[in-house]
Design a protein around this motif. Structure first.
Motif, PDB file in Angstrom:
ATOM      1  N   ASN A  22     -22.258  77.680  80.024  1.00  7.78           N
ATOM      2  CA  ASN A  22     -23.090  78.847  80.282  1.00  7.78           C
ATOM      3  C   ASN A  22     -24.561  78.578  79.970  1.00  7.78           C
ATOM      4  N   GLU A  80     -28.050  79.266  78.134  1.00  5.88           N
ATOM      5  CA  GLU A  80     -28.291  79.528  76.718  1.00  5.88           C
ATOM      6  C   GLU A  80     -28.376  81.029  76.444  1.00  5.88           C
ATOM      7  N   THR A 105     -25.953  83.289  76.692  1.00  5.45           N
ATOM      8  CA  THR A 105     -25.194  84.184  77.576  1.00  5.45           C
ATOM      9  C   THR A 105     -23.714  84.315  77.218  1.00  5.45           C
ATOM     10  N   CYS A 106     -23.246  83.632  76.189  1.00  5.81           N
ATOM     11  CA  CYS A 106     -21.856  83.819  75.761  1.00  5.81           C
ATOM     12  C   CYS A 106     -21.751  85.141  75.011  1.00  5.81           C
ATOM     13  N   TYR A 115     -14.686  86.330  74.671  1.00  7.64           N
ATOM     14  CA  TYR A 115     -14.816  85.220  75.602  1.00  7.64           C
ATOM     15  C   TYR A 115     -13.620  85.178  76.551  1.00  7.64           C
ATOM     16  N   CYS A 128     -16.067  79.899  74.495  1.00  7.50           N
ATOM     17  CA  CYS A 128     -17.202  79.918  75.406  1.00  7.50           C
ATOM     18  C   CYS A 128     -18.159  78.818  74.955  1.00  7.50           C
ATOM     19  N   GLU A 169     -22.140  77.377  75.608  1.00  7.92           N
ATOM     20  CA  GLU A 169     -23.420  77.638  76.238  1.00  7.92           C
ATOM     21  C   GLU A 169     -24.421  76.538  75.876  1.00  7.92           C
ATOM     22  N   GLU A 170     -25.345  76.302  76.766  1.00  8.56           N
ATOM     23  CA  GLU A 170     -26.357  75.283  76.539  1.00  8.56           C
ATOM     24  C   GLU A 170     -27.211  75.649  75.322  1.00  8.56           C
TER      25      GLU A 170
END
Length: 261
Positions: free
Chosen positions: A41, A43, A45-46, A50, A146, A148-149
């Motif tokens: 995802n 950055e 946005t998790c 999840y 989840c 995320e970057e």
């Protein structure tokens, strides 16, 4: 005759159901690793809960086979391959029991683990490199994750160490804790003082101007480690302090690496 046929069909049905119930996941073993099916995802946005669900209800106990470093006993998990599309990411587990171990190099059974954690930031990854993900739990559970970057600090890894930016105070002259180190996006690097929990940290280079350092941290978990060596490969730990303490026998003019976590 009809009863005999019925019994045969009934036995066959039970046998088929038993096979379905107890079948292990296709990626139960490292040798059966499949491409990681979930997206990384953007950055930030998790959001919980999840939606990436991994069912470990029929996963086998992997004890004794590529044991994760943060496992203290039984571990039930599944294996994935992943080609790095980011250099750092934040792994999040909604259930509290879903762990991630990342391996590189070698072959199944002799892989090199680079991180083991339950919710945290992974950094220092190389774009385009294939890694193995082992996602596991201490029980045959269903977990939700989840990823995320993450944008790590510029000095997140040893190879990107920057000059130590803080002054060394005179003896007994530390007033409060004016030097702030932000580790909110730092990667989990597994470094720690002996006997303490693993850390998230950042790296500095420092040319010694004194023979000894007295380190104080406002956070009880704050740690300072000093390494000797000319490069990040083959560093030698010469001192490690948690919360507060002294590192001595430094050589003025020598270059050191400092890790604060």
């Amino acid at each position: 005759m009809k009863l005999k046929n019925l019994n045969s069909g009934f036995i066959f049905l039970l046998s088929t159901l038993a096979t379905l119930v107890y079948a292990q996941p296709a990626n139960d073993l490292c040798s059966g690793a499949i491409p990681f099916p979930f997206s990384i995802n953007a950055e930030g946005t998790c959001t919980s809960p999840y939606t990436n669900v991994i069912d470990l209800a029929t996963a086998t106990n992997g004890l004794g086979y590529d044991d994760p470093s943060c496992a203290t006993g039984d571990h039930f998990g599944v294996w994935y391959t992943w080609e790095a599309s980011v250099t750092s990411f934040f792994y999040k587990d909604n259930t509290g029991g879903g762990y991630l171990s990342i391996f590189e190099d070698g072959t199944c059974g002799s892989l090199n683990e680079i991180v083991c954690l339950n919710t945290g930031i992974v950094g220092g990854l190389t774009l385009g490199t294939q890694y193995y993900f082992y996602i596991w739990s201490t029980s045959q559970a269903t977990i939700s994750i989840c990823i995320e970057e993450n944008t790590p600090p510029a000095n997140d890894i040893c190879d990107d160490a920057i000059p130590f930016p803080f002054s060394i105070s005179a003896p007994n002259a530390c007033a409060g804790y004016p030097n702030v180190v932000d580790l909110t996006s730092a990667s989990f690097d597994g470094l720690n003082c002996p006997g303490n929990a693993n850390k998230y940290g950042v790296w500095y280079t420092w040319t010694a101007s004194v023979n000894a350092l007295n380190f104080f941290s406002q956070s009880f978990n704050g740690e300072l480690s000093i390494y000797a060596g000319g490069s990040c490969n083959g560093l030698e730990l010469i001192g490690c302090i948690r919360h507060e303490g002294v590192v001595s026998d430094l050589i003025i003019g020598n270059n050191y690496y400092i890790h604060i976590g």
